[in-house]
Write a protein that holds these residues in place. Structure first.
Motif, PDB file in Angstrom:
ATOM      1  N   ALA A 148     -17.226   7.959  -9.977  1.00 47.27           N
ATOM      2  CA  ALA A 148     -16.262   8.308 -10.790  1.00 47.27           C
ATOM      3  C   ALA A 148     -16.589   8.536 -12.370  1.00 47.27           C
ATOM      4  O   ALA A 148     -17.455   7.622 -12.600  1.00 47.27           O
ATOM      5  N   ARG A 149     -15.862   9.386 -12.912  1.00 50.21           N
ATOM      6  CA  ARG A 149     -16.273   9.381 -14.521  1.00 50.21           C
ATOM      7  C   ARG A 149     -14.853   9.528 -15.340  1.00 50.21           C
ATOM      8  O   ARG A 149     -13.981  10.145 -14.925  1.00 50.21           O
ATOM      9  N   ILE A 150     -14.690   8.364 -16.062  1.00 50.82           N
ATOM     10  CA  ILE A 150     -13.211   8.540 -16.788  1.00 50.82           C
ATOM     11  C   ILE A 150     -13.564   8.688 -18.258  1.00 50.82           C
ATOM     12  O   ILE A 150     -14.559   8.184 -18.976  1.00 50.82           O
ATOM     13  N   ASP A 151     -12.800   9.867 -18.559  1.00 46.20           N
ATOM     14  CA  ASP A 151     -13.093  10.417 -20.180  1.00 46.20           C
ATOM     15  C   ASP A 151     -11.775   9.979 -20.790  1.00 46.20           C
ATOM     16  O   ASP A 151     -10.711  10.133 -20.522  1.00 46.20           O
ATOM     17  N   LEU A 152     -12.318   9.328 -22.066  1.00 45.25           N
ATOM     18  CA  LEU A 152     -11.483   8.550 -22.734  1.00 45.25           C
ATOM     19  C   LEU A 152     -11.368   9.326 -24.105  1.00 45.25           C
ATOM     20  O   LEU A 152     -12.341   9.398 -24.554  1.00 45.25           O
ATOM     21  N   LEU A 153     -10.219   9.316 -24.916  1.00 46.77           N
ATOM     22  CA  LEU A 153     -10.200   9.458 -26.266  1.00 46.77           C
ATOM     23  C   LEU A 153      -9.219   8.508 -26.974  1.00 46.77           C
ATOM     24  O   LEU A 153      -8.488   7.978 -26.156  1.00 46.77           O
ATOM     25  N   ARG A 154      -9.257   8.410 -28.194  1.00 48.37           N
ATOM     26  CA  ARG A 154      -8.368   7.503 -28.882  1.00 48.37           C
ATOM     27  C   ARG A 154      -7.435   8.282 -29.843  1.00 48.37           C
ATOM     28  O   ARG A 154      -7.528   9.208 -30.213  1.00 48.37           O
ATOM     29  N   GLY A 155      -6.193   7.450 -29.564  1.00 54.18           N
ATOM     30  CA  GLY A 155      -5.073   8.079 -29.899  1.00 54.18           C
ATOM     31  C   GLY A 155      -4.821   7.696 -31.458  1.00 54.18           C
ATOM     32  O   GLY A 155      -5.658   7.219 -32.085  1.00 54.18           O
ATOM     33  N   ALA A 156      -3.695   8.209 -32.177  1.00 55.70           N
ATOM     34  CA  ALA A 156      -3.375   7.948 -33.493  1.00 55.70           C
ATOM     35  C   ALA A 156      -3.287   6.547 -33.921  1.00 55.70           C
ATOM     36  O   ALA A 156      -3.445   6.046 -34.920  1.00 55.70           O
ATOM     37  N   ASP A 157      -2.853   5.919 -32.807  1.00 50.83           N
ATOM     38  CA  ASP A 157      -2.950   4.355 -33.264  1.00 50.83           C
ATOM     39  C   ASP A 157      -4.216   3.542 -32.837  1.00 50.83           C
ATOM     40  O   ASP A 157      -4.226   2.357 -32.939  1.00 50.83           O
ATOM     41  N   GLY A 158      -5.348   4.254 -32.456  1.00 47.53           N
ATOM     42  CA  GLY A 158      -6.520   3.669 -32.233  1.00 47.53           C
ATOM     43  C   GLY A 158      -6.914   3.193 -30.918  1.00 47.53           C
ATOM     44  O   GLY A 158      -8.138   2.846 -30.580  1.00 47.53           O
ATOM     45  N   ALA A 159      -5.781   3.315 -30.016  1.00 47.04           N
ATOM     46  CA  ALA A 159      -5.947   2.730 -28.561  1.00 47.04           C
ATOM     47  C   ALA A 159      -6.639   3.881 -27.584  1.00 47.04           C
ATOM     48  O   ALA A 159      -6.280   5.081 -27.828  1.00 47.04           O
ATOM     49  N   PRO A 160      -7.316   3.630 -26.728  1.00 44.71           N
ATOM     50  CA  PRO A 160      -7.813   4.434 -25.960  1.00 44.71           C
ATOM     51  C   PRO A 160      -6.907   5.218 -24.898  1.00 44.71           C
ATOM     52  O   PRO A 160      -6.090   4.473 -24.493  1.00 44.71           O
ATOM     53  N   ARG A 161      -6.824   6.429 -24.691  1.00 47.11           N
ATOM     54  CA  ARG A 161      -6.146   7.155 -23.707  1.00 47.11           C
ATOM     55  C   ARG A 161      -7.043   7.873 -22.687  1.00 47.11           C
ATOM     56  O   ARG A 161      -7.882   8.357 -23.073  1.00 47.11           O
ATOM     57  N   LEU A 162      -6.361   7.924 -21.651  1.00 52.70           N
ATOM     58  CA  LEU A 162      -7.076   8.857 -20.603  1.00 52.70           C
ATOM     59  C   LEU A 162      -6.942  10.313 -20.531  1.00 52.70           C
ATOM     60  O   LEU A 162      -5.931  10.684 -20.759  1.00 52.70           O
ATOM     61  N   LEU A 163      -7.939  11.075 -20.952  1.00 58.32           N
ATOM     62  CA  LEU A 163      -8.196  12.505 -21.124  1.00 58.32           C
ATOM     63  C   LEU A 163      -8.312  13.232 -19.704  1.00 58.32           C
ATOM     64  O   LEU A 163      -7.195  13.933 -19.162  1.00 58.32           O
ATOM     65  N   GLU A 164      -9.234  12.559 -18.851  1.00 60.38           N
ATOM     66  CA  GLU A 164      -9.415  13.155 -17.414  1.00 60.38           C
ATOM     67  C   GLU A 164     -10.154  12.060 -16.804  1.00 60.38           C
ATOM     68  O   GLU A 164     -10.926  11.281 -17.122  1.00 60.38           O
ATOM     69  N   LEU A 165      -9.615  12.034 -15.380  1.00 58.13           N
ATOM     70  CA  LEU A 165     -10.386  11.383 -14.226  1.00 58.13           C
ATOM     71  C   LEU A 165     -11.162  12.239 -13.332  1.00 58.13           C
ATOM     72  O   LEU A 165     -10.431  13.079 -12.735  1.00 58.13           O
TER      73      LEU A 165
END
Length: 310
Positions: free
Chosen positions: A254-271
């Protein structure tokens, strides 16, 4: 010696940098690994010990044909990751499923082919105050048919969205998160349900650049040590996917692609569970981890072993 098919595509020949190190790792594990194209009609898939999906990267343009191949092949040989995972993960509507069970995903609005594109786009822009946004197909890989727009480019974005819908393709709209320009994406790779390594992917989408992206390009790739909150989110994503799919064992990869949102917390972009690059060049030992995990499944009967291969 058991033969494993490393499933690629004719059009991806020579483009998958993971294949040579994985073939070598399989040999070290006592497995024969052959790179075989899913769209090569001469292949006898039933003669393989398992078919490990690696780079069937043209499936986004041939999804019905590819899924028909998956259905047939899964009856002849164990398919990894398994068929229910592939059915779910080849369409980014899975993001809505994960969001519905509490996974923080990049805000995503889906637009279906029967929608009026400009109305859908204007509703999205009214709901999100992001300075930039992204239009992409729900079935896509490697940033194909994906474009970044400024709010002032509503007309161009609407035309892009209309082209996708007119072709019968579902699309999605997402705010463009500025953190990707500064810090890139964090891609965490898990093998057999356990964290293996992570890389940083630099931004691919450039504002104002409408030239087609190389479907095999990954941008600026570097090693990265993920933060604790990224590790936790990756674990939560995989646990949620396993519950949704009612899996009886961990995903082989599995590859989990993450980005940080405006609040600095990570969010899932793609699984990525179907055909992700696993970046063995950045973590050579990971190829051996995958080969050993596959060998263990063959040994314990989780994956049927074939010894009558000529």
């Amino acid at each position: 010696m058991t033969t494993i098919a490393l499933v690629t595509a004719i059009s991806a020949t020579g483009h998958d940098e993971d294949l040579p190190p994985l073939q070598s790792a399989c040999e070290r594990a006592g497995l024969t690994a052959r790179a075989l194209a899913w769209d090569d009609a001469s292949v006898g898939w039933g003669r393989m010990g398992a078919a490990l999906l690696r780079s069937p990267w043209d499936y986004t343009e041939r999804l019905p044909e590819f899924m028909a191949w998956c259905e047939r092949t899964a009856h002849a040989v164990p398919l990894l990751n398994p068929l229910p995972v592939i059915r779910w993960n080849t369409d980014k509507h899975y993001l809505a499923d994960l969001a519905a069970v509490g996974i923080p995903v990049v805000p995503t609005e889906f637009v279906e082919p029967d929608a009026e594109p400009m109305e859908a786009l204007q509703r999205f822009l009214a709901a999100h105050d992001a300075a930039e946004f992204v239009v992409k197909p729900a079935v896509s890989a490697g940033a194909r048919d994906t474009q970044r727009y400024q709010r002032s480019q509503e007309f161009a974005a609407g035309n892009h969205l209309a082209r996708l819908l007119d072709a019968g393709r579902s699309a999605l709209l997402q705010p463009y998160l500025p953190a990707v320009d500064a810090d890139g994406e964090t891609a965490l790779i898990h093998i057999d349900g356990r964290y293996s390594h992570a890389i940083r992917k630099g931004a691919l989408l450039k504002i104002g650049d409408t030239s087609p992206l190389d479907p095999h390009a990954f941008g600026d790739i570097r090693n990265r040590e993920p933060a604790e909150d990224e590790r936790r989110l990756a674990d939560q994503v995989l646990a949620a996917a396993s519950r949704l799919l009612k899996l009886e064992q961990p995903l082989l990869y599995a590859r989990i692609d993450l980005l940080r949102g405006a609040d600095g917390a990570p969010r899932l972009l793609e699984l990525e569970l179907t055909e992700p690059s696993l970046f063995f060049a950045q973590a050579p030992e990971a190829a051996d981890r995958l080969a050993q995990a596959l060998l263990a499944r063959l040994a314990d009967g989780t994956v049927r072993t074939r010894t009558d291969i000529g």
